[in-house]
Write a protein that holds these residues in place. Structure first.
Motif, PDB file in Angstrom:
ATOM      1  N   ASN A 165       0.874  -1.102  -0.077  1.00  9.39           N
ATOM      2  CA  ASN A 165      -0.074  -0.078   0.163  1.00  9.39           C
ATOM      3  C   ASN A 165       0.713   1.224   0.136  1.00  9.39           C
ATOM      4  OD1 ASN A 165      -2.656   1.523   0.136  1.00  9.39           O
ATOM      5  ND2 ASN A 165      -2.259   1.641   2.217  1.00  9.39           N
TER       6      ASN A 165
ATOM      7  N   ARG B 257       0.729   5.714  -1.539  1.00 13.62           N
ATOM      8  CA  ARG B 257       0.044   6.823  -2.495  1.00 13.62           C
ATOM      9  C   ARG B 257       0.919   7.716  -2.904  1.00 13.62           C
ATOM     10  NH1 ARG B 257      -3.423  10.539   1.962  1.00 13.62           N
ATOM     11  NH2 ARG B 257      -1.599  11.021   3.266  1.00 13.62           N
TER      12      ARG B 257
ATOM     13  N   TRP C 168      -4.967   6.204  -1.647  1.00  7.33           N
ATOM     14  CA  TRP C 168      -4.107   4.792  -1.263  1.00  7.33           C
ATOM     15  C   TRP C 168      -4.372   3.681  -2.103  1.00  7.33           C
ATOM     16  CZ3 TRP C 168      -0.145   5.273   2.333  1.00  7.33           C
ATOM     17  CH2 TRP C 168      -0.288   6.421   3.081  1.00  7.33           C
ATOM     18  N   HIS C 169      -3.469   3.129  -2.539  1.00 10.21           N
ATOM     19  CA  HIS C 169      -3.630   1.925  -3.312  1.00 10.21           C
ATOM     20  C   HIS C 169      -2.709   0.732  -3.111  1.00 10.21           C
ATOM     21  CE1 HIS C 169      -1.236   4.663  -5.641  1.00 10.21           C
ATOM     22  NE2 HIS C 169      -0.709   3.547  -6.310  1.00 10.21           N
ATOM     23  N   GLU C 170      -3.270  -0.330  -3.309  1.00  7.93           N
ATOM     24  CA  GLU C 170      -2.221  -1.764  -3.322  1.00  7.93           C
ATOM     25  C   GLU C 170      -2.935  -2.673  -4.281  1.00  7.93           C
ATOM     26  OE1 GLU C 170      -3.466  -4.169   0.591  1.00  7.93           O
ATOM     27  OE2 GLU C 170      -3.729  -2.079   0.934  1.00  7.93           O
TER      28      GLU C 170
ATOM     29  N   PRO D  75      -1.292  -1.942   5.211  1.00  9.34           N
ATOM     30  CA  PRO D  75      -2.334  -2.827   4.321  1.00  9.34           C
ATOM     31  C   PRO D  75      -3.567  -2.383   4.604  1.00  9.34           C
ATOM     32  CG  PRO D  75      -0.790  -4.182   5.251  1.00  9.34           C
ATOM     33  CD  PRO D  75      -0.565  -3.065   6.025  1.00  9.34           C
ATOM     34  N   GLN D  76      -4.672  -2.188   3.591  1.00 12.29           N
ATOM     35  CA  GLN D  76      -5.836  -1.635   3.702  1.00 12.29           C
ATOM     36  C   GLN D  76      -6.890  -2.813   3.961  1.00 12.29           C
ATOM     37  OE1 GLN D  76      -7.319   1.181   0.424  1.00 12.29           O
ATOM     38  NE2 GLN D  76      -5.022   0.825  -0.406  1.00 12.29           N
TER      39      GLN D  76
END
Length: 320
Positions: free
Chosen positions: A84, A86, A125-127, A160-161
């Motif tokens: 994760n 951004r 946010w991205h994973e 982690p999301q």
């Protein structure tokens, strides 16, 4: 320093200097290198396992496919997670190969199928997760060169999301053109309310349009469904369909352009240059201020492209 010795270099007459070269990054040639990178480079070391598609006209170390567009082919292997984070550049993922993966963007899981277009706008946010079999590869499209040149490019790591939704909004909220959610009479006001644009819907739209329009360029634009604006202020995205056996010259525009071949095979030619052969999964570049001719080699099947260009930025600056 005096201006006059270099004035014509930065202000040439007639048309600008164009460093973007007409080029085809052939997927069949790049893919073995990407798979090798997967064997040699663990995710925890790479963070993002990417081969940059650099246009030689801009210098191979500058990571530019066009003046302000970055391209990269990213690989994730089964069971892997790209951690994760951004960043300030805007990014789009165009899925090239594989299934069983998804991208989580601010808690919204976006499944990744061939040809899908997935947004990770600036600051979100991205994973990436891969729970399927075999490799998954996608084409990253970022405005990184622009943001970097403005001294505004940076990133931040995150934990982690947790998914806050079961699926992305393309399944329900934005499942049909001209229909948007109005829960409790409240409209969405985010700059990117829809994060995943399924290829199946784009393809179906173009195919249906072909039954109503027997000639002329068949093209759709990817836009914010709430406002109709471009997905990003820096990069515009669209899709083109070539009818069976069709050859068409695009309207001449100021912006350089990227073409990702989703289906089909044919040629791309710029002005009087040599025609480049392309097949599905190839990615091509072409300079602006030029006549660009696309041809579909099949006499029975259509061909499809997803395109990226700098038209929104040119329009904002008043140079389009």
């Amino acid at each position: 320093m005096p201006l006059w010795p270099s004035m014509r270099a930065v202000l040439p007459y007639g048309v600008p200097t164009r460093n973007t070269q007409t080029l085809n990054w052939r997927y069949e040639q790049v893919r073995p290198l990407l798979i090798q990178a997967g064997e040699l480079t663990p995710m925890e070391k790479a963070e993002r396992r990417v081969l940059v598609l650099a246009n030689p006209g801009h210098g191979l170390t500058n990571m530019q496919a066009t003046p302000s567009i970055y391209l990269g082919l990213q690989l994730i292997l089964p069971g892997e997670t790209a951690p994760n984070h951004r960043h300030t550049p805007n990014a789009v993922r165009i899925i090239v190969e594989g299934e069983g993966a998804y991208t989580t963007v601010d808690g919204e899981p976006c499944r990744m199928d061939r040809g899908d277009l997935i947004l990770t706008p600036a600051g979100k946010w991205h994973e990436h997760h891969h729970e399927g079999e075999g490799p998954i590869v996608w084409l990253d499209v970022l405005d990184l060169p622009l943001i970097y040149s403005l001294e505004g490019s940076w990133a931040m790591e995150g934990q982690p999301q947790q998914d806050v939704k079961a699926r992305d909004k393309s399944f329900a909220d934005y499942s049909a053109a001209g229909v948007v959610p109005n829960l409790n009479f409240q409209r969405e006001n985010k700059n990117a309310p829809m994060l995943r644009y399924p290829w199946s819907k784009t393809r179906a739209c173009l195919t249906e349009m072909a039954t109503d329009y027997a000639e002329g360029l068949l093209r759709t634009s990817y836009v914010n469904p709430e406002t109709g604006a471009s997905l990003f202020p820096s990069i515009g995205f669209g899709a083109i369909m070539l009818r069976p056996g069709e050859t068409i010259t695009l309207p001449k525009r100021t912006t350089a352009c990227i073409f990702h071949a989703v289906e089909g095979a044919g040629t791309l030619q710029v002005e009087d240059g040599a025609a480049l052969n392309w097949v599905e999964k190839d990615t091509l570049s072409a300079p602006g201020y030029s006549d660009i001719t696309l041809s579909n080699a099949s006499g029975t099947e259509p061909a499809f492209f997803i395109t990226a260009d700098e038209a929104p930025l040119h329009q904002y600056l008043g140079i389009f």
